[in-house]
Write a protein that holds these residues in place. Structure first.
Motif, PDB file in Angstrom:
ATOM      1  N   GLU A   7      31.480  61.344  86.386  1.00 26.26           N
ATOM      2  CA  GLU A   7      31.141  62.253  84.232  1.00 26.26           C
ATOM      3  C   GLU A   7      30.666  60.639  83.737  1.00 26.26           C
ATOM      4  O   GLU A   7      29.398  61.100  82.667  1.00 26.26           O
ATOM      5  CB  GLU A   7      31.461  62.978  84.127  1.00 26.26           C
ATOM      6  N   SER A   8      31.494  59.619  83.381  1.00 30.36           N
ATOM      7  CA  SER A   8      31.198  58.684  82.050  1.00 30.36           C
ATOM      8  C   SER A   8      31.932  57.484  82.710  1.00 30.36           C
ATOM      9  O   SER A   8      32.886  57.592  83.876  1.00 30.36           O
ATOM     10  CB  SER A   8      31.737  59.253  81.344  1.00 30.36           C
ATOM     11  N   TRP A   9      31.656  56.449  82.100  1.00 25.78           N
ATOM     12  CA  TRP A   9      32.564  55.022  82.545  1.00 25.78           C
ATOM     13  C   TRP A   9      34.388  56.258  82.331  1.00 25.78           C
ATOM     14  O   TRP A   9      35.004  55.025  83.128  1.00 25.78           O
ATOM     15  CB  TRP A   9      32.296  54.270  81.265  1.00 25.78           C
ATOM     16  N   ASN A  10      34.696  56.444  81.235  1.00 24.55           N
ATOM     17  CA  ASN A  10      36.241  56.614  81.115  1.00 24.55           C
ATOM     18  C   ASN A  10      36.145  57.177  82.061  1.00 24.55           C
ATOM     19  O   ASN A  10      37.747  57.560  82.090  1.00 24.55           O
ATOM     20  CB  ASN A  10      35.994  57.176  80.050  1.00 24.55           C
ATOM     21  N   PRO A 220      26.291  58.779  89.140  1.00 23.54           N
ATOM     22  CA  PRO A 220      24.572  59.273  88.759  1.00 23.54           C
ATOM     23  C   PRO A 220      23.722  58.730  88.434  1.00 23.54           C
ATOM     24  O   PRO A 220      24.453  57.420  87.724  1.00 23.54           O
ATOM     25  CB  PRO A 220      24.901  59.963  88.083  1.00 23.54           C
ATOM     26  N   ALA A 221      22.778  58.382  89.072  1.00 21.01           N
ATOM     27  CA  ALA A 221      21.112  57.514  88.662  1.00 21.01           C
ATOM     28  C   ALA A 221      20.998  57.773  87.165  1.00 21.01           C
ATOM     29  O   ALA A 221      21.413  56.311  86.053  1.00 21.01           O
ATOM     30  CB  ALA A 221      20.324  57.888  88.785  1.00 21.01           C
ATOM     31  N   GLY A 222      21.881  58.151  85.994  1.00 23.50           N
ATOM     32  CA  GLY A 222      21.692  58.377  84.926  1.00 23.50           C
ATOM     33  C   GLY A 222      23.105  57.601  84.200  1.00 23.50           C
ATOM     34  O   GLY A 222      22.774  57.239  82.991  1.00 23.50           O
ATOM     35  N   LEU A 223      23.964  57.269  84.779  1.00 25.95           N
ATOM     36  CA  LEU A 223      25.607  56.347  84.509  1.00 25.95           C
ATOM     37  C   LEU A 223      24.874  54.237  84.688  1.00 25.95           C
ATOM     38  O   LEU A 223      25.795  53.365  84.403  1.00 25.95           O
ATOM     39  CB  LEU A 223      26.292  57.192  85.277  1.00 25.95           C
ATOM     40  N   LYS A 224      23.864  54.637  85.802  1.00 23.96           N
ATOM     41  CA  LYS A 224      24.139  52.981  86.412  1.00 23.96           C
ATOM     42  C   LYS A 224      24.046  52.178  85.310  1.00 23.96           C
ATOM     43  O   LYS A 224      24.497  50.807  85.122  1.00 23.96           O
ATOM     44  CB  LYS A 224      22.879  53.306  87.081  1.00 23.96           C
TER      45      LYS A 224
END
Length: 283
Positions: A7-10, A220-224
């Motif tokens: 869901e996120s980097w963290n 997810p692509a949105g986090l790449k």
């Protein structure tokens, strides 16, 4: 196999931290593989280039021809310390992988950050994935299933070149560790049977001790783009993972992609502000 969406980097940092005491105390050695497309299968480059319905004997034939052609044409390019006897088949396969030739070897890394880089560095509109599993668990389960397994894999050509070999998958260190393998903390998986599908075989291994952890982490692509930025700050870039001019060229590509994304976002924000201003003036 467990599939988890990051869901996120963290969240990613939390997922790659082993907090289960029982797991941490077992014979645990985690390996990772990053895929830019979550739908890609765990199949070596040799099999990805061939029809899936070829007889094993034909695949062995093609593999042997590829090795002979590589040895024949690489003598002017392969460095002297990389050259070795023809029977050292694992050595030659690892050299072929280093230079981008297809083999039955599948690349992994001991670093989750290196795997993350390969999961996010291309196909920015497609979800990526990181495979994670326990190398020691694989070895334990293979020993449990195959009573005739020889530990460790040998360099003997005949050990790998039979159409009746069992579908044993194991992890091996390269006999010749290149600068790239060192930089990427690389390790290979290999199937004794040339047509072995690594993903299916690993998934089918029964869970025994030490525990076989096999996870697929979806990015997810949105986090790449954020991941690529974060990894760049950690010096996990093409320049560091591909020593030499190839790495420099790939790194410039990363820079252009990230700069272009910044410009695109800036233009979108400017357009949004202009739209709001135009609406206010009409009012």
């Amino acid at each position: 196999m467990q599939t988890v969406t990051i869901e996120s980097w963290n969240d990613f940092l939390g997922k790659i931290t082993i907090t289960d005491h029982a797991i941490a105390q077992s014979a645990l050695k985690l390996v990772y593989r990053g895929e830019a497309d979550k739908d890609w299968e765990l199949r070596p480059s040799l099999l990805r280039l061939l029809p899936t319905d070829l007889f094993t004997e034909l695949v062995l034939d093609i593999e042997a021809k590829a090795l002979r052609e590589f040895r024949r044409r690489s003598s002017s390019f392969v460095r002297p310390h990389e050259w070795t006897d023809e029977d050292a088949i694992l050595h030659w396969w690892s050299i072929m992988r280093h230079y981008g030739a297809p083999t039955r070897l599948l690349d992994w890394t001991y670093s989750p950050y290196v795997a993350a880089y390969f999961a996010v560095e291309q196909f920015m509109e497609t979800d990526g994935a990181i495979w994670r599993l326990n190398e020691y668990g694989v070895g334990s389960n293979v020993l449990h299933r195959f009573s005739n397994y020889e530990e460790p894999f040998t360099e003997r050509r005949e050990y790998f070149l039979s159409s009746t070999n069992p579908f044993e998958v194991m992890f091996i260190d390269s006999p010749q560790r290149s600068e790239r393998m060192i930089a990427q903390q690389g390790v290979f998986s290999i199937c004794r049977n040339v047509v072995g599908h690594h993903g299916k075989i690993l998934s089918a291994l029964e869970d025994s001790r030490p525990k076989l952890i096999m996870q697929k982490l979806i990015i997810p692509a949105g986090l790449k783009r954020e991941f690529l930025d974060r990894l760049r700050l950690m010096n996990v870039t093409a320049s560091s993972l591909f020593p030499g001019l190839e790495g420099l060229g790939r790194s410039i590509g990363e820079l252009v992609r990230l700069e272009g994304d910044l410009v695109r976002r800036g233009l979108e924000e400017a357009a949004a502000i202009a739209s709001v201003g135009a609406g206010a003036s009409k009012a």
